[in-house]
Scaffold this motif. Structure first.
Motif, PDB file in Angstrom:
ATOM      1  N   LYS A 293      11.733   7.413   7.107  1.00  0.00           N
ATOM      2  CA  LYS A 293      12.688   6.418   7.357  1.00  0.00           C
ATOM      3  C   LYS A 293      13.953   6.415   6.808  1.00  0.00           C
ATOM      4  CE  LYS A 293       9.881   2.773   6.803  1.00  0.00           C
ATOM      5  NZ  LYS A 293       9.374   1.570   7.012  1.00  0.00           N
ATOM      6  N   GLN A 294      14.053   6.796   5.478  1.00  0.00           N
ATOM      7  CA  GLN A 294      15.298   6.900   4.767  1.00  0.00           C
ATOM      8  C   GLN A 294      16.023   8.125   5.261  1.00  0.00           C
ATOM      9  OE1 GLN A 294      16.387   4.859   2.332  1.00  0.00           O
ATOM     10  NE2 GLN A 294      18.463   6.048   2.760  1.00  0.00           N
ATOM     11  N   GLU A 295      15.331   9.239   5.593  1.00  0.00           N
ATOM     12  CA  GLU A 295      16.230  10.404   6.257  1.00  0.00           C
ATOM     13  C   GLU A 295      16.774   9.926   7.598  1.00  0.00           C
ATOM     14  OE1 GLU A 295      16.565  13.528   5.533  1.00  0.00           O
ATOM     15  OE2 GLU A 295      15.805  13.069   3.411  1.00  0.00           O
ATOM     16  N   LEU A 296      15.807   9.202   8.450  1.00  0.00           N
ATOM     17  CA  LEU A 296      16.515   8.740   9.641  1.00  0.00           C
ATOM     18  C   LEU A 296      17.815   7.694   9.443  1.00  0.00           C
ATOM     19  CD1 LEU A 296      16.674   8.009  12.573  1.00  0.00           C
ATOM     20  CD2 LEU A 296      14.671   6.352  12.287  1.00  0.00           C
ATOM     21  N   ARG A 297      17.487   6.957   8.445  1.00  0.00           N
ATOM     22  CA  ARG A 297      18.926   6.002   8.282  1.00  0.00           C
ATOM     23  C   ARG A 297      19.810   6.752   7.779  1.00  0.00           C
ATOM     24  NH1 ARG A 297      18.514   0.434   5.927  1.00  0.00           N
ATOM     25  NH2 ARG A 297      20.393  -0.190   5.086  1.00  0.00           N
ATOM     26  N   ASP A 298      19.745   7.902   6.946  1.00  0.00           N
ATOM     27  CA  ASP A 298      20.851   8.754   6.308  1.00  0.00           C
ATOM     28  C   ASP A 298      21.665   9.514   7.466  1.00  0.00           C
ATOM     29  OD1 ASP A 298      20.444   7.819   3.782  1.00  0.00           O
ATOM     30  OD2 ASP A 298      19.048   9.502   2.956  1.00  0.00           O
ATOM     31  N   PHE A 299      20.920   9.854   8.721  1.00  0.00           N
ATOM     32  CA  PHE A 299      21.166  10.651   9.546  1.00  0.00           C
ATOM     33  C   PHE A 299      22.210   9.736  10.418  1.00  0.00           C
ATOM     34  CE2 PHE A 299      20.767  11.465  14.242  1.00  0.00           C
ATOM     35  CZ  PHE A 299      21.314  12.673  14.244  1.00  0.00           C
ATOM     36  N   LEU A 300      21.643   8.357  10.711  1.00  0.00           N
ATOM     37  CA  LEU A 300      22.306   7.518  11.466  1.00  0.00           C
ATOM     38  C   LEU A 300      23.615   7.217  10.743  1.00  0.00           C
ATOM     39  CD1 LEU A 300      19.401   5.341  12.762  1.00  0.00           C
ATOM     40  CD2 LEU A 300      20.680   7.048  14.033  1.00  0.00           C
ATOM     41  N   GLY A 304      27.746   8.039  11.971  1.00  0.00           N
ATOM     42  CA  GLY A 304      28.409   6.955  12.723  1.00  0.00           C
ATOM     43  C   GLY A 304      27.615   5.959  13.615  1.00  0.00           C
ATOM     44  N   LEU A 305      26.415   5.993  13.598  1.00  0.00           N
ATOM     45  CA  LEU A 305      25.457   5.412  14.586  1.00  0.00           C
ATOM     46  C   LEU A 305      24.792   4.166  13.917  1.00  0.00           C
ATOM     47  CD1 LEU A 305      23.598   8.707  15.910  1.00  0.00           C
ATOM     48  CD2 LEU A 305      25.504   7.490  16.978  1.00  0.00           C
ATOM     49  N   SER A 306      24.460   3.072  15.201  1.00  0.00           N
ATOM     50  CA  SER A 306      23.859   1.903  14.488  1.00  0.00           C
ATOM     51  C   SER A 306      22.626   2.068  13.914  1.00  0.00           C
ATOM     52  CB  SER A 306      23.817   1.209  15.682  1.00  0.00           C
ATOM     53  OG  SER A 306      23.096  -0.091  15.257  1.00  0.00           O
ATOM     54  N   ILE A 307      22.108   1.169  12.755  1.00  0.00           N
ATOM     55  CA  ILE A 307      21.020   1.311  12.252  1.00  0.00           C
ATOM     56  C   ILE A 307      20.262   0.213  12.555  1.00  0.00           C
ATOM     57  CG2 ILE A 307      21.619   2.670  10.195  1.00  0.00           C
ATOM     58  CD1 ILE A 307      21.664   0.293   8.738  1.00  0.00           C
ATOM     59  N   ASN A 308      20.886  -0.590  13.582  1.00  0.00           N
ATOM     60  CA  ASN A 308      19.957  -1.809  14.256  1.00  0.00           C
ATOM     61  C   ASN A 308      18.931  -1.619  15.138  1.00  0.00           C
ATOM     62  OD1 ASN A 308      19.370  -4.493  14.664  1.00  0.00           O
ATOM     63  ND2 ASN A 308      21.298  -4.878  15.599  1.00  0.00           N
ATOM     64  N   TYR A 309      17.881  -1.596  14.580  1.00  0.00           N
ATOM     65  CA  TYR A 309      16.712  -1.135  15.622  1.00  0.00           C
ATOM     66  C   TYR A 309      16.000  -2.166  15.989  1.00  0.00           C
ATOM     67  CZ  TYR A 309      17.346   4.086  16.044  1.00  0.00           C
ATOM     68  OH  TYR A 309      17.730   5.251  16.439  1.00  0.00           O
TER      69      TYR A 309
END
Length: 326
Positions: A293-300, A304-309
């Motif tokens: 999940k941290q890897e996904l958050r760093d990628f977003l 410049g993508l939203s992390i609001n899922y």
């Protein structure tokens, strides 16, 4: 026979065992006397041959004592089996009545309709029964509390508001909810008083039969309703709210805080779950999930993508195990 019951049997049968030990000691003494008699046997000592009969008499008493202890153990085991069967039969009957109470619970949506002559009638425009009724009641309670939040009201004031509003809301559903809570209370009370070494097992069975809506209504009842007097003890002792899931909203945070502060963390987390959470393989899986999940958050973030899922990134399970709260 379970290991626990064997320990109980030994505890209650100490007197027969002590008696058996005395018989064994007497038999050994008699055997020694018989051996001495044989060593000193002569034609003149035949008058003392009664010692032989006494020796075998002691042996017979020993066998009788063994038989008596076996009979006592069999009787004790039979009584335990009868008691357990009565307990299971009673629990099943109580659960059947509880399910009937749930099935008989109704929720009605009533709408006021103005007639041509100016009078107003109330008409039922929708209804739910059973488990669906409990869900609708729980959602109406949450809506009732949330609509009364005032801008600038802090968390403690909101907790106070929830506690203040619940009793009045409960009065509108007292016939159905009161019956449900009373039956549930007596089920857990009976398990606590008569469950012996199987309390945890039957608590899990009852707990698993309750829906999230029922658990939420129960939580409010033991925090701000009639259940706070007697029921709260069982809530904490047996982690009855173990399967309760809180909504991911402002009121959900308030509800979680109320449960933990008023009833304790044990109301939500059972002893067995605490043990399972400390297992190395469980922690390893949670750490792997947290890393992904941290890897996904760093990628977003990097793109410049939203992390609001609409979900929480923080893993509550790993707090204290090296994970940084996000």
């Amino acid at each position: 026979m379970s290991l626990t019951w064997k320990k109980k049997a030994l505890r209650y049968l100490w007197f027969p065992l002590v008696f058996l030990a005395w018989i064994l000691l007497l038999w050994l003494v008699s055997s020694t006397a018989f051996a001495n008699w044989l060593d000193n046997f002569s034609a003149k000592s035949l008058s003392k041959s009664a010692l032989l009969g006494d020796t075998f008499g002691a042996f017979s008493a020993l066998m009788a004592a063994f038989a008596a202890v076996g009979a006592i153990l069999a009787l004790a085991e039979q009584r335990h089996a009868v008691k357990r069967q009565m307990f299971v039969t009673t629990i099943v009957a109580m659960l059947d009545r509880l399910q009937q109470t749930i099935a008989d619970t109704d929720f009605f949506v009533v709408q006021s309709v103005q007639n041509e002559d100016g009078t107003v009638d109330e008409r039922t425009v929708a209804s739910q029964s059973g488990q669906s009724a409990f869900y609708e009641i729980s959602q109406e309670l949450r809506l009732f509390i949330s609509e009364n939040f005032i801008a600038g009201m802090g968390p403690e004031a909101k907790k106070g508001l929830a506690v203040l509003l619940y009793p009045g809301f409960y009065e509108g559903y007292k016939d159905d909810l009161g019956h449900f809570f009373r039956q549930l209370y007596h089920i857990f009370r009976y398990i606590d008083e008569a469950g012996d070494d199987e309390q945890e097992r039957f608590v899990k069975i009852v707990r698993a039969s309750l829906t999230n809506a029922q658990l939420l209504l129960l939580a409010y009842n033991v925090i701000a309703g009639e259940g706070r007097i007697k029921f709260s003890k069982y809530i904490s002792d047996y982690s009855i709210l173990h399967n309760l899931g809180f909504e991911d909203d402002e009121l959900g945070d308030i509800e979680r805080a109320l449960v933990i502060e008023r009833l304790g963390q044990s109301a939500l987390v059972s002893r067995t779950e605490n043990q399972d959470r400390l297992q190395a393989n469980f922690l390893a899986r949670e750490m792997a999930n947290a890393h992904a999940k941290q890897e996904l958050r760093d990628f977003l973030n990097n793109n410049g993508l939203s992390i609001n899922y609409g979900v929480k990134w923080r893993n509550e399970t790993l707090n204290g195990f090296g994970q940084k709260a996000k």
